[in-house]
Design a protein around this motif. Sequence first.
Motif, short mmCIF file in Angstrom:
data_model
loop_
_atom_site.label_atom_id
_atom_site.label_comp_id
_atom_site.label_asym_id
_atom_site.label_seq_id
_atom_site.Cartn_x
_atom_site.Cartn_y
_atom_site.Cartn_z
N ARG A 21 9.46 -14.52 -7.33
CA ARG A 21 8.64 -14.41 -5.65
C ARG A 21 8.25 -13.06 -5.96
N ILE A 22 7.39 -13.37 -4.71
CA ILE A 22 6.56 -11.96 -4.91
C ILE A 22 6.93 -11.14 -3.23
N SER A 42 6.58 -8.27 -0.50
CA SER A 42 6.22 -7.62 -0.28
C SER A 42 6.67 -6.18 -0.34
N GLU A 51 5.18 -7.74 -12.10
CA GLU A 51 4.09 -7.36 -11.52
C GLU A 51 2.94 -6.98 -10.38
N THR A 52 2.54 -6.44 -9.76
CA THR A 52 1.11 -5.92 -8.91
C THR A 52 0.48 -6.96 -8.46
N HIS A 53 1.15 -6.93 -7.07
CA HIS A 53 -0.10 -8.61 -6.39
C HIS A 53 -0.80 -7.79 -5.55
N ARG A 54 -2.03 -7.45 -5.79
CA ARG A 54 -2.53 -6.75 -4.98
C ARG A 54 -2.58 -7.27 -3.51
N LEU A 89 -0.15 -8.07 -1.37
CA LEU A 89 0.78 -9.02 -1.17
C LEU A 89 2.26 -8.28 -1.64
N TYR A 141 5.41 -7.75 -5.19
CA TYR A 141 5.36 -7.42 -6.66
C TYR A 141 6.38 -8.33 -6.69
N ARG A 142 6.22 -9.00 -8.06
CA ARG A 142 7.42 -9.97 -8.53
C ARG A 142 7.89 -9.31 -9.82
N GLU A 171 9.28 -10.16 -13.64
CA GLU A 171 8.72 -11.93 -14.25
C GLU A 171 9.11 -10.99 -15.51
#
Length: 224
Positions: A167-168, A170, A210-213, A215, A217-218, A220
């Motif tokens: 899950r991402i 915040s 992973e960085t989801h700009r 949103l 971090y996730r 993996e």
Amino acid sequence: MRVLIVEDTTDVAEAVGASLDRAGFACDLAPNLSEADAALAVQDYDAIILDIDLPDGDGREFLRTLRRSGDGTPILMLTAEFEVMARVEALDDGADDYLVKPFDLRELEARLRVLLRREKGHADNSMTLGDLAFDPTGRSVRIGGIPVRMTRREMTLLNIMLSQQGRILSKERLFDGLFSFDRSEVGTNTVELYIARLRKKLAGSRVRIETHRGLGYRLETTDG
């Protein structure tokens, strides 16, 4: 993991909070039901430690109100009542577990971890992802079987991300899990510092953050 401690006896509340803080939990203290309500209105918790006898009401009624509203947060009741029926009633009202005062802080921590494992669907303490193995009770992290030293907050961050793997999350959600309300001297940007530190510790493993700009971090694994 973030825990709300609803307890009016100051030394008990502070001792529980300090013990759980050392174990990697972020704790908020509420000395009465009114302040517990206020905290729950603005914050989600992974668990609640709830005393029965509080200055402004009965913890069991508070418990019933939460359950009637559909709140399924794991709740560990604290009670000075030794009567079996008092404890049975609390469990029937929706409590997940109880401890009779006085209690050992180590037992409280162990019971709390059981509730959280049950909530997350884990049968035991260990969590694994790729070649990463984390034991929150033993406070040990291994990558490919080799121990990796981590600070308490790095382990807390890892615990949160492993519990929600895939899950991402915040920056605000991670901040809430790392710090309590009384940590006003730090801001959400502190999360970036701990993410960077954790990334460095995970370097060379089959696990990445992973960085989801915009949103969050996730966590993996690079395994297929």
